[in-house]
Design an enzyme around this catalytic site. Structure first.
Site, PDB file in Angstrom:
ATOM      1  N   LYS A 165       0.754  -1.202   0.013  1.00 12.09           N
ATOM      2  CA  LYS A 165      -0.018   0.113   0.003  1.00 12.09           C
ATOM      3  C   LYS A 165       0.812   1.257   0.096  1.00 12.09           C
ATOM      4  CE  LYS A 165      -4.443  -1.382   1.780  1.00 12.09           C
ATOM      5  NZ  LYS A 165      -5.320  -1.317   3.146  1.00 12.09           N
ATOM      6  N   ASP A 243      -6.939 -10.992   8.482  1.00  9.26           N
ATOM      7  CA  ASP A 243      -7.203  -9.650   7.851  1.00  9.26           C
ATOM      8  C   ASP A 243      -8.552  -9.281   7.813  1.00  9.26           C
ATOM      9  OD1 ASP A 243      -5.992  -7.410   6.301  1.00  9.26           O
ATOM     10  OD2 ASP A 243      -7.194  -8.234   4.515  1.00  9.26           O
TER      11      ASP A 243
HETATM   12 FE   LIG Z   1      -4.492  -5.902   2.025  1.00  7.66          FE
HETATM   13 FE   LIG Z   2      -4.683  -5.754   5.500  1.00  2.00          FE
END
Ligand SMILES: [Fe+2]
Ligand SMILES: [Fe+2]
Length: 295
Positions: A165, A243
């Protein structure tokens, strides 16, 4: 001044940039220089001097300060300078300590934890996300009887799973409305970047795979590789559940997280189809354990 310069790196001379839409001289000089320098660096290495010249000309006065762009164009014609820069580059690389330099296990955990903080700080919506995913992945692994080495891999994979990210613009990551197709595509590429970074770092390569597969689903409906079935091995299946569970239960600036029991109910809908049944059992057991401990 450096922070300011980095902050304004995406501003354009004509005011069409990001984040503040600064125009002309209002953009810090250092930002204007680096903006040109980074473009030159990329294009010179990849496409050569001619392509670099045309990109400079094309962006002069639009993205780039026209005076600085002209200076850069002059520099491009100075082949002696370019050669000496390349040689200096090679000398710096040659002076790098060898790859054999090692840090100990504790050091690796510290490095992974530090990166996790950077990843989570990038967006106001991900406070502690990576740290929490690491904790849950470790807990699920323990519940499933994994050995100490695997638990370490799971924890580090959790810390670094969203590393990719860092390469995606906050303009897209922090957008609250619906994403345009190309924006969705950019977001969904983050596990690819995670993979590309982690697999190149010797100490991180052994958990690059589970870390990068955290958005995949058993039935192949996940992203970006649509890996499913037996190809989605246990460590990856653990990361997937950790997650989602974190994302559901964590509180965000715009909403409170759901209660653990509610998160379990939501995850249960995908039992055996998209999510691994044994991992969901482990999650349920882990949640009960945590609640007993905090009572
Ligand atoms: Fe992710
Ligand atoms: Fe994540």
């Amino acid at each position: 001044a450096t922070v300011e310069a980095i902050h304004s790196l995406d501003e354009h001379w004509n005011g069409g940039g990001y984040p503040a839409g600064l125009r002309g001289d209002a953009i810090p000089l250092l930002s204007r220089i680096i903006n040109i320098a980074q473009t030159m660096e990329v294009f010179l290495a990849r496409d050569g001097a001619d392509a670099t010249r045309s990109i400079l000309e094309e962006r002069r006065g639009r993205w780039f300060d026209p005076v600085l762009a002209s200076v850069a164009l002059d520099l491009l014609d100075d082949t002696d300078l370019l050669r000496s820069l390349r040689e200096a580059d090679e000398r710096v690389l040659g002076a790098e300590p060898g790859r054999a330099r090692r840090i100990d296990e504790r050091g690796l955990d510290d490095v992974a934890a530090a990166f996790a903080e950077i990843i989570d700080a990038k967006s106001p919506f991900t406070w502690k996300h990576s740290t929490n995913v690491a904790m849950y992945a470790h807990g699920l692994g323990a519940q499933l009887g994994q050995d100490a080495a695997m638990l370490t891999r799971l924890r580090r994979a959790g810390l670094l799973h969203d590393l990719g990210k860092v390469g995606i613009s906050n303009r897209i990551l922090d957008k609250t409305g619906p994403l345009a197709p190309h924006e969705r595509q950019a977001v969904e590429a983050h596990p690819v970047y995670t993979w590309e970074i982690l697999r190149r770092v010797a100490a991180f390569a052994d958990f690059a795979r589970p870390a990068s597969l955290h958005h995949e689903k058993l039935d192949g409906s996940g992203y970006p590789w649509r890996v499913g079935g037996d190809d989605l091995d246990l460590p990856a299946r653990i990361l997937v559940v950790a997650d989602i569970y974190e994302a559901l239960t964590a509180s965000r600036p715009y909403r409170a997280g759901v209660a653990p029991e509610e998160a379990l109910r939501i995850l249960e809908r995908d039992r055996g189809t998209r999510l691994d049944a044994a991992v969901l059992d482990a999650l349920a057991a882990m949640v009960v354990n945590v609640e007993e401990r905090t009572l």
